[in-house]
Write a protein that holds these residues in place. Structure first.
Motif, short mmCIF file in Angstrom:
data_model
loop_
_atom_site.label_atom_id
_atom_site.label_comp_id
_atom_site.label_asym_id
_atom_site.label_seq_id
_atom_site.Cartn_x
_atom_site.Cartn_y
_atom_site.Cartn_z
N ALA A 186 39.61 77.47 -71.73
CA ALA A 186 40.77 77.53 -70.86
C ALA A 186 40.51 78.44 -69.67
N THR A 187 41.02 78.02 -68.53
CA THR A 187 41.08 78.89 -67.36
C THR A 187 42.51 78.84 -66.86
N GLY A 188 42.98 79.97 -66.35
CA GLY A 188 44.36 80.00 -65.90
C GLY A 188 44.61 81.14 -64.94
N ASP A 189 45.85 81.26 -64.53
CA ASP A 189 46.24 82.26 -63.54
C ASP A 189 46.48 83.62 -64.21
N VAL A 190 45.42 84.12 -64.84
CA VAL A 190 45.56 85.38 -65.57
C VAL A 190 45.72 86.57 -64.63
N HIS A 191 45.49 86.35 -63.34
CA HIS A 191 45.76 87.42 -62.35
C HIS A 191 47.26 87.65 -62.21
N VAL A 192 48.06 86.63 -62.58
CA VAL A 192 49.52 86.78 -62.59
C VAL A 192 49.93 87.50 -63.87
N ASP A 193 49.70 86.83 -65.01
CA ASP A 193 49.81 87.41 -66.34
C ASP A 193 49.23 86.40 -67.31
#
Length: 197
Positions: free
Chosen positions: A58-65
């Motif tokens: 998985a890759t995601g917008d972990v810079h958001v949360d």
């Protein structure tokens, strides 16, 4: 029993990209990389204690949360469970366990009923474990229950360490699912008076 009981789910949104493969009749093998370290740890425990083989990329917008990645992996796991278990012919259907993890004691009970419902009585004593929001444990299992058509009850009896509580939930869900998807040699059809689940 269908052979093999496996499923691969690919899901891409504007927030995440997830690829997940599940084998219900595995050995606990896992290859998990979500970009969320605590979630990876919990999924590895889930595979090990559920005796399922699990691959998650998985890759995601972990810079958001971590919310979108955690929820979307839960959606994919639920969809994979629903697909892999198929028409549910010959399975046990129900599973439950009271699972201790150090100071924590959690009861998990579930039914592969096809009707999604999460009953959640788990309060965490801390808002975070490391940089992971503990409220996301509920979000994950809500996503699994909705996508799988799973009736899932999680109850915390006591616990003072948030990591241990989360671990008890994941292990409890794994052990209960392991029991529910097991093949019952005495069950000749779908375990329901309706004839379908």
């Amino acid at each position: 029993m269908p052979d093999p009981r496996t499923a691969t789910i690919d899901r891409e949104t504007g927030e995440t990209t997830v690829s997940l493969t599940l084998n219900l009749d595995g050995s606990g093998a896992h290859d998990v990389a979500t970009g969320v370290g605590f979630l990876d740890h919990m999924l590895e425990l889930f595979a090990r204690h559920g005796l399922v083989d699990l691959t998650v990329k998985a890759t995601g917008d972990v810079h958001v949360d971590f919310h979108h990645t955690t929820e979307d992996v839960g959606i994919c796991l639920g969809r994979a469970l629903k697909e892999a278990v198929g028409e549910k012919t010959g399975i046990v259907r129900y599973g439950s366990i009271a699972l201790p993890m150090e100071d924590a004691l959690v009861t998990v009970a579930l039914d592969l009923s096809g009707r999604p419902m999460l009953v959640w009585d788990v309060a965490f004593p801390a808002a975070k474990v490391g940089d992971f929001d503990t409220e996301l444990v509920r979000e994950f299992w809500q996503a699994v229950a909705n996508a799988a058509g799973l009736n899932l009850h999680c109850v915390l009896h006591h616990g003072i360490n948030a990591h241990h509580i989360a671990e008890a939930v994941f292990k409890g869900c794994a052990r209960s699912l392991r029991a529910a998807v097991a093949v019952d040699p005495r069950q000749t059809g779908v375990p329901s008076s309706k004839g379908v689940l």
